[in-house]
Design a protein around this motif. Structure first.
Motif, PDB file in Angstrom:
ATOM      1  N   ARG A 130       1.015  -1.263  -0.110  1.00 42.20           N
ATOM      2  CA  ARG A 130       0.130  -0.199  -0.001  1.00 42.20           C
ATOM      3  C   ARG A 130       1.328   1.233   0.253  1.00 42.20           C
ATOM      4  NH1 ARG A 130      -3.059  -0.358   4.539  1.00 42.20           N
ATOM      5  NH2 ARG A 130      -2.841  -2.733   5.174  1.00 42.20           N
ATOM      6  N   ARG A 131       2.195   1.202   0.910  1.00 41.98           N
ATOM      7  CA  ARG A 131       2.768   2.568   0.643  1.00 41.98           C
ATOM      8  C   ARG A 131       3.609   2.516  -0.926  1.00 41.98           C
ATOM      9  NH1 ARG A 131       7.097   0.995   5.069  1.00 41.98           N
ATOM     10  NH2 ARG A 131       5.676   1.553   6.614  1.00 41.98           N
ATOM     11  N   VAL A 132       3.717   1.622  -1.020  1.00 36.17           N
ATOM     12  CA  VAL A 132       4.351   1.942  -2.717  1.00 36.17           C
ATOM     13  C   VAL A 132       3.439   2.107  -3.475  1.00 36.17           C
ATOM     14  CG1 VAL A 132       5.279   0.384  -4.680  1.00 36.17           C
ATOM     15  CG2 VAL A 132       6.390   0.355  -1.895  1.00 36.17           C
ATOM     16  N   CYS A 133       2.281   1.226  -3.985  1.00 34.73           N
ATOM     17  CA  CYS A 133       1.253   2.448  -4.559  1.00 34.73           C
ATOM     18  C   CYS A 133       0.310   3.436  -3.542  1.00 34.73           C
ATOM     19  CB  CYS A 133       0.242   1.179  -4.456  1.00 34.73           C
ATOM     20  SG  CYS A 133       0.480  -0.460  -4.976  1.00 34.73           S
ATOM     21  N   VAL A 162       3.700  -5.818  -6.996  1.00 33.94           N
ATOM     22  CA  VAL A 162       3.813  -4.382  -7.484  1.00 33.94           C
ATOM     23  C   VAL A 162       4.636  -4.299  -9.187  1.00 33.94           C
ATOM     24  CG1 VAL A 162       4.704  -1.809  -7.527  1.00 33.94           C
ATOM     25  CG2 VAL A 162       3.479  -2.943  -6.164  1.00 33.94           C
ATOM     26  N   GLU A 163       4.717  -3.868 -10.433  1.00 33.21           N
ATOM     27  CA  GLU A 163       5.232  -3.969 -11.774  1.00 33.21           C
ATOM     28  C   GLU A 163       6.428  -3.156 -11.537  1.00 33.21           C
ATOM     29  OE1 GLU A 163       1.395  -4.313 -14.188  1.00 33.21           O
ATOM     30  OE2 GLU A 163       2.137  -2.415 -14.410  1.00 33.21           O
ATOM     31  N   GLN A 179       0.485   6.554  -6.947  1.00 32.34           N
ATOM     32  CA  GLN A 179      -0.426   7.458  -7.543  1.00 32.34           C
ATOM     33  C   GLN A 179       0.208   8.638  -6.661  1.00 32.34           C
ATOM     34  OE1 GLN A 179      -3.710   5.963  -4.576  1.00 32.34           O
ATOM     35  NE2 GLN A 179      -5.155   8.481  -5.684  1.00 32.34           N
ATOM     36  N   SER A 180       0.939   9.372  -6.113  1.00 32.20           N
ATOM     37  CA  SER A 180       1.525  10.268  -5.252  1.00 32.20           C
ATOM     38  C   SER A 180       1.594  11.324  -7.057  1.00 32.20           C
ATOM     39  CB  SER A 180       1.454  10.880  -4.313  1.00 32.20           C
ATOM     40  OG  SER A 180       3.117  10.469  -4.692  1.00 32.20           O
ATOM     41  N   THR A 216       6.380   2.465 -18.303  1.00 30.65           N
ATOM     42  CA  THR A 216       6.273   0.852 -17.738  1.00 30.65           C
ATOM     43  C   THR A 216       5.789   0.834 -16.005  1.00 30.65           C
ATOM     44  OG1 THR A 216       6.825  -1.237 -17.743  1.00 30.65           O
ATOM     45  CG2 THR A 216       8.312   0.172 -17.664  1.00 30.65           C
ATOM     46  N   GLY A 217       5.104   0.316 -16.553  1.00 30.88           N
ATOM     47  CA  GLY A 217       4.578  -0.463 -14.665  1.00 30.88           C
ATOM     48  C   GLY A 217       3.482   0.303 -14.279  1.00 30.88           C
ATOM     49  N   GLY A 218       3.825   0.745 -13.115  1.00 33.48           N
ATOM     50  CA  GLY A 218       2.924   2.238 -12.553  1.00 33.48           C
ATOM     51  C   GLY A 218       1.817   1.384 -11.285  1.00 33.48           C
ATOM     52  N   LYS A 219       1.590   0.367 -11.494  1.00 34.84           N
ATOM     53  CA  LYS A 219       0.145  -0.178 -10.686  1.00 34.84           C
ATOM     54  C   LYS A 219       0.471  -1.547  -9.617  1.00 34.84           C
ATOM     55  CE  LYS A 219      -2.160  -2.136 -14.624  1.00 34.84           C
ATOM     56  NZ  LYS A 219      -1.389  -1.746 -15.381  1.00 34.84           N
ATOM     57  N   GLN A 220      -0.588  -1.657  -9.271  1.00 37.63           N
ATOM     58  CA  GLN A 220      -0.387  -2.945  -8.373  1.00 37.63           C
ATOM     59  C   GLN A 220      -0.146  -4.677  -9.271  1.00 37.63           C
ATOM     60  OE1 GLN A 220      -2.712  -3.537  -5.068  1.00 37.63           O
ATOM     61  NE2 GLN A 220      -2.432  -5.223  -4.693  1.00 37.63           N
TER      62      GLN A 220
END
Ligand code: NAI
Ligand code: MG
Length: 497
Positions: free
Chosen positions: A351-354, A381-382, A358-359, A369-373
């Motif tokens: 949750r911290r990384v996600c 996490v990607e 988001q921020s 590339t990536g950017g989400k769970q």
């Protein structure tokens, strides 16, 4: 997913207790807590929940062992041999330890077997040699006011005493080894508080200590939470020194807690380390190095190269290259031998990384590339490459502790690079890629970082001191440098005329 070996299945089924004074015991409160497999979010074991009462028992045991001189009074050679044996046993049980580490932390078992476990053995082998080389010096005096008197002065290095050690979850076995090996070499006794997320490998290490013949009470191992067990250890009036690795926020709390008896403190804290690629770099090596600098251990490294600065002429090419590597990383359960990136350690860390992802995107960063769970079970996490980032964004300023890199171009001609690279409250590590030796040395000298890697990243050796400038910490671990944390120097002066 690969099934667990019988040895590991047996180990996690047995009650997981605290090691105090050579015996495995339940917590005073009788409480236990769950250990979670981060690849599946399932409970894999229950361990004793030590708190202030257990810390107190452990500190008493360590004090008793210190005063009995069962450890510091052992001949340096015998102590060294015993520490060496711990290293040998870690290698003997390497497959089992790697499996346990992967199960508990989520990291790929192949990586744990190739890096975490052999490095843990290495520090014991390296420190074993120091046990017999803790030498003082003789000092010629110039005392002016007694011209006729003559003195013989020398220093002795003595153990600092009872040591409290608090470690995190990103390299559970290795952090235990980095902490314990120098304390043992110098003749100290220890209470180790392991991270609540990943208690298993340190408990297995406790068994290895017993098998190696470490006397009772010399190493005590407490599983439990930071706010209770950790805080009690940091504040304990009968602990002479505290060594902490973890967040900068808790590092500050440890410093405050230590003021009661002014125990000595060493800290290995967060980082936001720059990876710098100059225009003349060997790009293949630089791209691979920058990618592994951030994606190794799911980005959960204090020294992760999380800010990427690339000479503007090659920026697009480097970003594409790092993104291509990120896209091809095989994510999965750590125990699967094909896995290159496992889950993050916990739901909280996910949750911290996600929330950073988001921020970052809210502040205008773009994920190449990536950017989400990753959808599905487990805390995945990607691997993510962010561009359009600036130094006022949280994702550039704060430690994310996940597989997320922010990439920014710089103009080599303007000499703005050093200012950008040093524009951080942290100063743990830095990476430089260039073919120009002169530029490499000049830049290495100007960077505010405890470790600088040139044309490589994440090179660790038991002989190399490791630690941070600025808010990345106090003091150095490993190498000869760590010994000063665990010794008191005594100056003895004898009048001999
Ligand atoms: P943390 O700093 O809370 O945990 C590290 C250790 O400190 C654990 O053993 C924990 O039980 C203990 N602890 C927690 N509160 C304490 C207290 N009040 N007194 C004494 N000990 C205490 O780190 P956490 O919450 O697991 O991770 C938060 C962030 O910290 C991560 O996102 C990352 O940015 C950073 N971190 C840095 C590490 C490093 O290697 N420098 C390792 C782990 C986390
Ligand atoms: Mg915490």
């Amino acid at each position: 997913m690969t099934s667990l070996s019988i040895t590991t299945t047996d180990f996690i089924r047995q009650p997981k207790q605290l090691l105090i004074n050579g015996a495995w015991v339940a917590a005073v409160s009788g409480k236990t807590f769950e250990v979670i497999n981060p690849a599946t979010a399932e409970v894999i074991a229950h361990v004793a929940e030590g708190d202030a009462a257990d810390i107190d028992k452990a500190v008493k045991a360590a004090r008793q062992a210190l005063e009995s001189k069962v450890w510091s009074g052992m001949s340096p050679s015998e102590r060294g041999k015993l520490i060496w044996r711990i290293g040998d046993l870690i290698l003997k049980y390497a497959d089992e330890l790697a499996e346990l580490e992967s199960l508990d932390n989520g990291k790929p078992v192949v990586v744990a077997r190739a890096a975490d476990v052999p490095l843990a053995a290495d520090i014991f082998h390296y420190m074993a040699g120091w046990a017999s080389k803790l030498q003082g010096v003789t000092i010629p005096l110039s005392v002016p006011y007694t011209p006729s008197a003559q003195y013989h002065s020398y220093t002795r290095l003595e153990p600092v005493g009872v040591v409290g050690q608090i470690i995190p979850w990103n390299f559970p076995l290795l952090m235990a080894a980095w902490k314990l090996a120098p304390a043992l070499a110098t003749g100290c006794t220890v209470v180790l508080k392991v991270a609540e997320e990943t208690p298993l490998s340190a408990l297995r290490l406790g068994e290895i200590f017993q098998e190696a013949g470490v006397p009772d009470g010399v190493v005590n191992i407490i599983t439990g939470f930071g706010e209770t067990a950790g805080a009690a250890l940091a504040a304990h009036p009968d602990v002479d020194k505290i060594a902490f690795t973890g967040s900068t926020e808790v590092g500050r709390l440890v410093v405050k807690a230590a003021t009661g008896n002014l125990k000595r403190v060493s800290l290995e804290l967060g980082g936001k380390s720059p990876s710098i690629i100059l225009r003349d770099a060997d790009l293949e090596r630089a791209i691979a190095g920058a990618a592994s600098g951030i994606f190794f251990n799911q980005g959960q490294c204090c020294c992760a190269g999380s800010r990427l600065y690339v000479a503007q002429e090659i920026f697009d090419e480097v970003v594409e290259g790092v993104a291509a590597i990120a896209k091809n990383i095989k994510m999965g359960a750590g125990l699967n031998a094909q896995t290159e990136m496992g889950p993050l350690v916990s739901d909280i860390q996910l949750r911290r990384v996600c929330s950073y992802l988001q921020s970052g995107q809210e502040e205008g960063a773009r994920a190449v590339t990536g950017g989400k769970q990753r959808a599905g079970a487990g805390y995945f996490v990607e691997p993510t490459v962010l561009i359009n980032t600036t130094h006022d964004m949280k994702v550039v300023k704060e430690e994310i502790f996940g597989p997320v890199i922010v990439a920014m171009p710089f103009k080599e001609a303007d000499d703005e690079l050093v200012r950008l690279a040093n524009d951080s409250i942290y100063g743990l590590a830095a990476g430089i890629w260039t073919r120009d030796l002169s530029k490499a040395h000049t830049l290495a000298n100007k960077l505010q970082a405890g470790t600088v890697w040139v044309n490589c990243y994440n090179i660790f050796d038991a002989g190399l001191p490791f630690g941070g400038y600025k808010q990345s910490g106090w003091g150095r671990e490993m190498g000869a440098a760590v010994l000063e944390h665990y010794t008191e120097s005594k100056a003895v002066t004898i009048r001999i005329d």
